[in-house]
Design an enzyme around this catalytic site. Sequence first.
Site, PDB file in Angstrom:
ATOM      1  N   HIS A 185       0.840  -1.144   0.103  1.00 39.88           N
ATOM      2  CA  HIS A 185      -0.110   0.100   0.040  1.00 39.88           C
ATOM      3  C   HIS A 185       0.956   1.198   0.041  1.00 39.88           C
ATOM      4  CE1 HIS A 185      -3.729  -2.229   0.464  1.00 39.88           C
ATOM      5  NE2 HIS A 185      -3.415  -2.371   1.604  1.00 39.88           N
ATOM      6  N   CYS A 483      -0.367  -1.766 -18.343  1.00 33.39           N
ATOM      7  CA  CYS A 483      -1.091  -1.210 -17.304  1.00 33.39           C
ATOM      8  C   CYS A 483      -0.675  -1.124 -15.808  1.00 33.39           C
ATOM      9  CB  CYS A 483      -2.569  -1.128 -17.527  1.00 33.39           C
ATOM     10  SG  CYS A 483      -3.191  -2.743 -17.509  1.00 33.39           S
TER      11      CYS A 483
HETATM   12  C1  PEP Z   1      -2.110  -5.661 -12.881  1.00 33.89           C
HETATM   13  O1  PEP Z   1      -2.888  -6.767 -12.144  1.00 33.89           O
HETATM   14  O2  PEP Z   1      -1.340  -5.510 -13.019  1.00 33.89           O
HETATM   15  C2  PEP Z   1      -3.141  -4.854 -13.025  1.00 33.89           C
HETATM   16  C3  PEP Z   1      -3.086  -3.582 -13.640  1.00 33.89           C
HETATM   17  O3  PEP Z   1      -4.614  -4.896 -12.440  1.00 33.89           O
HETATM   18  P1  PEP Z   1      -4.819  -4.750 -10.890  1.00 33.89           P
HETATM   19  O4  PEP Z   1      -3.472  -4.044 -10.088  1.00 33.89           O
HETATM   20  O5  PEP Z   1      -5.929  -4.011 -10.674  1.00 33.89           O
HETATM   21  O6  PEP Z   1      -5.048  -6.227 -10.435  1.00 33.89           O
END
Ligand code: PEP
Length: 558
Positions: A185, A483
């Site tokens: 976090h 992402c």
């Molecule tokens: C990931 O898993 O890299 C992602 C972008 O999705 P989240 O962090 O929301 O699981």
Amino acid sequence: MPAELQGVGVSPGVVVGPVARAGGEVPVPADGTTASDPAAEARAAAEALEAVARDLEGRGQAAGGEAQGVLEAQAMMARDPGLADQVEQHTQGGRTAARAVHEAFGVYRKLLGGAGDYMAARVADLDDIRNRTVALLLDVPMPGVPDPGHPFVLTARDLAPADTATLRRDRVLAIVTEEGGPTSHTAILAKSMGVPAVVACPGATGLADGVRVIVDGGAGQVVVDPDEARVQAAEARARARDAARAAVVGLGRTSDGHRVDLLANLGGPGDVESAVAAGAEGVGLFRTEFLFLDRADPPPVEEQAAAYRSVLEAFPGGKVVIRTLDAGADKPLAFLDLGDEPNPALGVRGLRAVRQRPGLLASQLDAIGQAAAGSPAEVWVMAPMVATAEETGWFRGQLGDREVAKTGVMIEIPAAALTAGAILAEADFASIGTNDLAQYTFAADRLVGALAGLQSPWQPALLQLVAATAAAGRSAGKPVGVCGEAAGDPALGLVLVGLGVTSLSMAPPSIADVRLLLGRHTLEDCRRLAELAVAAPDAAAARERVRAATASLEELGL
Ligand code: PEP
Ligand code: MG
């Protein structure tokens, strides 16, 4: 005390300032006390738990975005009926309210600890709720962020979500924690605030209040009690970075003109303002879970559509990638009863969960379709946690005749990366989620700080999966972005571009650094750095080799 401490840099930037340590220990309430009025003690405990829940919610609302989701989940824990029952049993047994709360959390911790790694990782959140409640009942200072009355470098063993969520950007110069990993976090929230941060830094809690330090959130270094020459050099680097960031505006591109879309990750409409201010070209990941948190039933279509519309309107001419509900594992949702799973991260989560509840997905797609009609932004939709081409085809089929510009999937499971060609035959685009892809590639729960090394997005094995997915995208002539948190690391961003990804989506404060560094390198430079990283024996070597070959990092404190 060594003059330099070394940890893991998780949010770049260089600052100089005095240390202030996060909150003291809350005493363990004495046992053996016999309370004269058990009913009054039970009432006091219930009121304190409710006050803590309300305080957490209030902090969440003030913070918005990702922090709000985390804090609301914590508030839900404080209101858990099972916990309330435990507290009451202990007060009936003659314990004071404070001791009953302490005991009840002990029982609850044990239950969670036995329910698998994911729940065990929530123990830090539970301890924070317990400490806040006990502090209230004992009338001692709340644990948490200090307020020395001037800007400071916050040091702590680790920070609870409640602490990080309400940190004031004008007060906290940097964060240094003894524990925590790149997906903790602390790391995620520091990055979303744009505050330099170093985690997993041995010696951090040994620093005395007021001692001056230089924090380099890129290199992961803390210089203790530096001399004037070092302070001036650090301040010059910070000024150089600010000036360079301000000078580079516009679309993301390499110095030889290769375009890379620089997009924002949003945890809710509250993040729009910072994304627009950072010059995001659009949104590469709009996490929609915030709409579903803390409620007994799914939100109505109109409410969802209004939330999506409010984001679309902020990016006229850009694209906004809306991710459908990603419930389960690290994103538990109360209304979606997934039953008891021995391994929630390997369970019915993401697309698998909505596949069991097609009505839920249909209403979300209705809302997205409504919001897309007449939208000034181009709407792309993607599904989370897709493992196969069959699942991709199924998701595409669910879109029906709803009008969205493109339908895609997240690549966050190794099987999906290895079969990206077949998956892209069923989809218009793919977006690599490196947070989960790292978790599943290394069988290392992303919520377990002790496994931080294995979760590093610099792992050559992870980069090979990124390369395979990007190559499949190139062959198919379809975009493949990243992402996950990896995209917001400026040096790693160069590597990802060199591996062939077409967009980088990140927490808004990271965009300026990524844009700046990208603009100082050619596509060929990026490819060379990618080769260095993939050929390295491990994550630390990959990071070191790439950083050593990237000259501007040191100068800019990135
Ligand atoms: C990931 O898993 O890299 C992602 C972008 O999705 P989240 O962090 O929301 O699981
Ligand atoms: Mg994910």
